[in-house]
Each structure stands twice: as structure tokens, then as C-alpha cells.
Design an enzyme around this catalytic site. Structure first.
Site, PDB file in Angstrom:
ATOM      1  N   ASP A  61       5.726  -7.202   2.479  1.00 53.33           N
ATOM      2  CA  ASP A  61       5.793  -6.764   1.076  1.00 53.33           C
ATOM      3  C   ASP A  61       6.059  -7.956   0.163  1.00 53.33           C
ATOM      4  OD1 ASP A  61       5.453  -4.120   1.867  1.00 53.33           O
ATOM      5  OD2 ASP A  61       7.605  -3.684   1.868  1.00 53.33           O
TER       6      ASP A  61
ATOM      7  N   HIS B 114       7.719   4.237   2.282  1.00 51.66           N
ATOM      8  CA  HIS B 114       8.110   4.018   3.681  1.00 51.66           C
ATOM      9  C   HIS B 114       8.557   5.363   4.254  1.00 51.66           C
ATOM     10  CE1 HIS B 114       9.313  -0.508   2.950  1.00 51.66           C
ATOM     11  NE2 HIS B 114       8.002  -0.304   2.895  1.00 51.66           N
TER      12      HIS B 114
ATOM     13  N   HIS C 101       4.976   1.753  -3.217  1.00 49.01           N
ATOM     14  CA  HIS C 101       4.549   2.338  -1.955  1.00 49.01           C
ATOM     15  C   HIS C 101       5.687   3.056  -1.273  1.00 49.01           C
ATOM     16  CE1 HIS C 101       5.465  -1.786  -0.366  1.00 49.01           C
ATOM     17  NE2 HIS C 101       5.949  -1.104   0.637  1.00 49.01           N
TER      18      HIS C 101
ATOM     19  N   GLU D 287       2.240   5.921   5.380  1.00 47.81           N
ATOM     20  CA  GLU D 287       2.529   5.164   4.167  1.00 47.81           C
ATOM     21  C   GLU D 287       1.444   5.444   3.137  1.00 47.81           C
ATOM     22  OE1 GLU D 287       3.626   1.103   4.209  1.00 47.81           O
ATOM     23  OE2 GLU D 287       5.128   1.345   5.776  1.00 47.81           O
TER      24      GLU D 287
HETATM   25 ZN   LIG Z   1       6.773  -1.831   2.404  1.00 45.94          ZN
END
Ligand SMILES: [Zn+2]
Length: 164
Positions: free
Chosen positions: A111, A100, A98, A36
């Protein structure tokens, strides 16, 4: 690759990510090599204050740490970047993005908690932070979801609208 445009069904919120910023995000995802990663969305609102226009992407700061299914966004150097963005063209913190890796871009409970914190923290001075999540494989097949977190309200999922 073109730009991304998201909006809420009630037209109160929208996000625009232009091609060059989108390419920056995808390049940072590729560089993360299956972990990530993420950073800030910097930009400004349009005159009617219903569309956030992303003009600058930051990657992970040096104090960020990540694994295949988690990302801790550090803060190193970010204030300086934000100060520069403000000084140069009055652009500011809009939210976060971000990645995944190899997974869907749907937001997790973590989140939601992190973004709600940001929305309610006076130090960010951002009552409606945005979250952009990229999922999948940045070189081949990826997708992205957009969310907005109005202070003291449930988050709003935005719809991808590439008619724009
Ligand atoms: Zn996330």
C-alpha cells in the site's frame, strides 16, 4: 453511521468523509463478499487547503481484480468519471480507498509503495494523495484508518477525531 473525520497531529492534513459517502464505501465492501475491493476518493479541499472533503466514491472499475488479501485497482472508466466530476463542480482526485476484509485497516508495505508512486507521478497531479483503508466486517464491526502521502516525504497517519 455518522461521518468520519481524520486529522494529523500537526493539523496540516485532515480528511472528512460524510455519512452518505461512508455508506457507499460500506455497501461496496459488502458487495465484494469477502474479497478486497476499493476505488477512488473524489472531492475538493477546503479554503485553507488543510482538509480534503470527500464528495464522491467510486467502486472497483471493470478491469480491477481482487482476492481475499489483494486488490489490483484498474483504471477503466475512471478518467471519464474524473472528467465529469471536474466539469460538474470542479471536484477532483483526492486519493484512494480500499478494504481489508476481516482484517485490520493498517496499511501494508505494498500500500505504501503504491501510494508513494501516485504522489510522485506527475500524471495524477496530486502531491498529497490520501489513502483510506476500511478493515473488519462492513455489516457488523469495522474500522477505518486514514493516511496521507506527501510527495517525497514519509506518509503521515491521521487520527480519527469524531468530535467534528
Ligand atoms: Zn491494503
Amino acid at each position: 453511521m455518522s461521518s468520519l473525520y481524520y486529522k494529523s497531529l500537526n493539523d496540516l492534513f485532515a480528511i472528512k468523509v460524510n455519512e452518505s459517502e461512508l455508506n457507499t464505501i460500506l455497501r461496496i465492501c459488502i458487495d465484494a463478499q469477502g474479497n478486497e475491493t476499493g476505488g477512488l476518493l473524489i472531492g475538493h479541499y477546503n479554503d485553507t487547503h488543510n482538509c480534503a472533503i470527500v464528495t464522491e466514491i467510486t467502486g472497483p472499475s471493470t478491469d480491477s481484480t481482487a482476492g481475499k488479501t489483494w486488490f489490483y485497482r484498474g483504471v477503466g472508466g475512471l478518467q471519464k468519471l474524473l472528467n465529469t466530476a471536474w466539469r460538474r463542480r470542479h471536484h477532483y482526485y483526492l486519493g484512494e480507498w480500499h478494504f481489508h476484509p476481516g482484517a485490520s485497516p493498517v496499511l501494508s508495505g505494498k500500500d505504501v509503495a503504491a501510494m508513494s508512486n501516485t504522489a510522485n507521478a506527475p500524471k495524477y497531479n496530486c502531491p498529497e494523495p490520501i489513502l483510506l483503508i476500511v478493515g473488519g466486517y462492513p455489516k457488523q464491526k469495522w474500522s477505518a484508518n486514514g493516511y496521507v502521502f506527501p510527495r517525497k516525504q514519509k506518509y503521515v497517519s491521521l487520527e480519527l477525531d469524531n468530535g467534528e
